[in-house]
Design an enzyme around this catalytic site. Structure first.
Site, PDB file in Angstrom:
ATOM      1  N   GLU A 270       0.813  -1.230   0.000  1.00 34.81           N
ATOM      2  CA  GLU A 270       0.000   0.000   0.000  1.00 34.81           C
ATOM      3  C   GLU A 270       0.844   1.277   0.000  1.00 34.81           C
ATOM      4  O   GLU A 270       0.369   2.310  -0.444  1.00 34.81           O
ATOM      5  CB  GLU A 270      -1.002   0.004   1.159  1.00 34.81           C
ATOM      6  CG  GLU A 270      -0.377   0.058   2.536  1.00 34.81           C
ATOM      7  CD  GLU A 270      -1.409   0.057   3.657  1.00 34.81           C
ATOM      8  OE1 GLU A 270      -2.286  -0.824   3.651  1.00 34.81           O
ATOM      9  OE2 GLU A 270      -1.340   0.925   4.530  1.00 34.81           O
ATOM     10  N   TRP A 411       4.832   2.933  11.740  1.00 36.71           N
ATOM     11  CA  TRP A 411       3.374   2.983  11.850  1.00 36.71           C
ATOM     12  C   TRP A 411       2.758   2.115  10.809  1.00 36.71           C
ATOM     13  O   TRP A 411       3.025   2.250   9.648  1.00 36.71           O
ATOM     14  CB  TRP A 411       2.829   4.423  11.703  1.00 36.71           C
ATOM     15  CG  TRP A 411       1.442   4.424  12.253  1.00 36.71           C
ATOM     16  CD1 TRP A 411       1.104   4.361  13.570  1.00 36.71           C
ATOM     17  CD2 TRP A 411       0.227   4.383  11.510  1.00 36.71           C
ATOM     18  NE1 TRP A 411      -0.252   4.294  13.694  1.00 36.71           N
ATOM     19  CE2 TRP A 411      -0.820   4.294  12.455  1.00 36.71           C
ATOM     20  CE3 TRP A 411      -0.093   4.402  10.154  1.00 36.71           C
ATOM     21  CZ2 TRP A 411      -2.150   4.237  12.092  1.00 36.71           C
ATOM     22  CZ3 TRP A 411      -1.416   4.334   9.793  1.00 36.71           C
ATOM     23  CH2 TRP A 411      -2.454   4.253  10.764  1.00 36.71           C
TER      24      TRP A 411
HETATM   25  C1  GCO Z   1      -5.049  -0.309   5.399  1.00 38.98           C
HETATM   26  C2  GCO Z   1      -4.131   0.672   5.892  1.00 38.98           C
HETATM   27  C3  GCO Z   1      -4.613   2.019   6.285  1.00 38.98           C
HETATM   28  C4  GCO Z   1      -3.488   3.018   6.247  1.00 38.98           C
HETATM   29  C5  GCO Z   1      -3.908   4.374   5.836  1.00 38.98           C
HETATM   30  C6  GCO Z   1      -2.749   5.314   5.688  1.00 38.98           C
HETATM   31  O1  GCO Z   1      -4.620  -1.412   5.177  1.00 38.98           O
HETATM   32  O2  GCO Z   1      -6.217   0.016   5.194  1.00 38.98           O
HETATM   33  O3  GCO Z   1      -3.023   0.166   6.507  1.00 38.98           O
HETATM   34  O4  GCO Z   1      -5.310   2.015   7.476  1.00 38.98           O
HETATM   35  O5  GCO Z   1      -2.850   3.091   7.452  1.00 38.98           O
HETATM   36  O6  GCO Z   1      -4.606   4.259   4.630  1.00 38.98           O
HETATM   37  O7  GCO Z   1      -3.163   6.518   5.160  1.00 38.98           O
HETATM   38 MG    MG Z   2      -2.637  -1.745   5.608  1.00 36.09          MG
END
Ligand code: GCO
Ligand code: MG
Length: 411
Positions: A270, A411
């Site tokens: 992502e 994070w």
């Molecule tokens: C997910 C993600 C999100 C991200 C967020 C960052 O898998 O949906 O990890 O929760 O943390 O989109 O902007």
């Molecule tokens: Mg994610």
């Protein structure tokens, strides 16, 4: 061939709005009046992409032929000299998606037809169940299964930690949670507490829901490779569809270590911006799903290439679908997903909030946990600039994470 439409680019608008949360939207207008929209939202860094688009991209595109998607993509990628990077690639993505939208409208065909047509009837999704306790998470999952979802991502607050990512606390939804953060909040992390509690979530989930449903989990890059390997082994009996972001993969070969130890399927991508970020992961078959998003990895042109490359190695696409991805991104991914022979699953947290639905319209419908893609020309999405003007930009951030001794963590 001479197009029957004059697709000379005459105007480009960059709009930063906050209908519930911030979105960066690009609108490319052509001489014949056809226009297309793209999403360039980089959560927490929205104004950087907007400035980049306004100052450095749009002047180079005025006067060009909107049909020339590939050349414009190459021009913005190779021509920048400093290639890749989240801001640059989100800007390229927005331009690319808007141009595909225009091409579809000019051809009077949905974008999936231009990609090669439908490979399936509808797109499978997985929803999120995130709770403050295991029971809370599983009650939420049960409600989602009752709505027709057959795949759900399970996350639970780690016992003994004051806050856990994704757990909403007193906030109504992700939108309210994020917009209440004018500065990055800090959240604690303990790998030991997490590893001691996570198996119970999946043990209870399987005993409550049986083996038919699909379960997923996002580690949010909190572990080291060998810890992730242990987690994968620990969760094998619960048969996950995939374990997401077990390790931050700046080192792609970290995934070799996990792969050597477990048959739990692995997914990542992502935060990746290009095919180069996942090349080794894919060609070595260290992962099972690649989660790059159209918005963050260069648009439909780039994701199509990633999908085709991944298909050679039995890797399927499972694009990111968090709330910071606008309905334009969902539409682009839906058109890709309905076409891609190696589509796996789409993450889905809803098409938006009441406010964002005033601003964005889309020709997508969700029934029984599947996204159905309409046959409007282009991407079937629109952006209402007047409605967006009611919702000005509102600075907000993702949290940062620290170990209990204060060390900054992933994070
Ligand atoms: C997910 C993600 C999100 C991200 C967020 C960052 O898998 O949906 O990890 O929760 O943390 O989109 O902007
Ligand atoms: Mg994610």
């Amino acid at each position: 061939m001479k197009s029957k439409h004059d697709l000379t680019i005459t105007d480009i608008r960059v709009i930063v709005s906050s209908p519930g949360r911030n979105f960066v939207t690009l609108k490319i207008v052509t001489k014949c009046g056809l226009y297309g929209v793209g999403d360039a939202t980089v959560n927490g860094r929205e104004q950087a992409v907007a400035a980049y688009l306004k100052e450095h991209v749009t002047p180079c595109l005025i006067g060009r032929n909107a049909h020339e998607i590939e050349d414009i993509w190459q021009y913005l990628y190779k021509g920048v000299y400093w290639r890749k990077g989240p801001i640059n690639m989100a800007a390229i993505a927005a331009v690319d998606v808007a141009l595909w939208d225009i091409k579809g409208k000019a051809a009077d065909l949905p974008v999936y037809e231009l990609l090669g047509g439908k490979s399936r009837k509808a797109i499978a999704t997985y929803a999120h169940a995130t709770g403050s306790t295991i029971d809370d998470t599983l009650d939420k999952a049960e409600a989602l299964f009752a709505q027709g979802f057959t795949a759900v991502r399970l996350q639970t607050a780690v016992p003994g930690l004051k806050a856990s990512y994704g757990v909403l606390g007193d906030k109504k939804d992700y939108f309210e949670q994020q917009s209440s953060r004018p500065l990055p909040p800090e959240e604690p992390w303990s790998t030991r507490k997490y590893m001691n509690s996570i198996e119970d979530l999946f043990r209870q989930a399987r005993s409550r829901f049986g083996t038919e449903v699909q379960l997923l989990h996002d580690v949010h890059s909190r572990l080291t490779p060998i810890e992730a390997a242990r987690l994968g082994k620990m969760l094998e009996p619960y048969d996950l569809l995939f374990l997401e972001d077990a390790v931050a993969a700046e080192n792609q070969d970290s995934y070799r270590i996990i792969r050597d130890h477990t048959t739990t399927p692995l997914a990542i991508g992502e935060i990746y911006n290009t095919i180069w970020d996942c090349k080794e992961l894919i060609q070595n078959q260290w992962i099972d799903y690649i989660r790059t998003a159209t918005t963050h990895a260069g648009g439909i042109t780039a994701l199509r290439r990633i999908a085709d490359f991944a298909a050679l190695f039995h890797v399927r696409i499972a694009p990111h679908g968090a709330p910071d991805l606008s309905p334009i991104c969902y539409a682009a991914q839906a058109h890709l997903g309905i076409w891609a022979p190696n589509f796996g699953i789409q993450e889905f947290v809803g098409f938006g909030s009441d406010k964002s639905n005033e601003v964005f319209s889309y020709d997508l419908t969700l029934t029984e946990g599947m996204i159905h893609v309409g046959d409007s020309p282009g991407l079937g999405v629109d952006f209402n600039e007047e409605a967006a003007a009611q919702y000005p930009y509102n600075r907000s951030y993702l949290p940062v994470s620290r170990l209990e001794d204060g060390t900054l963590w992933s994070w």
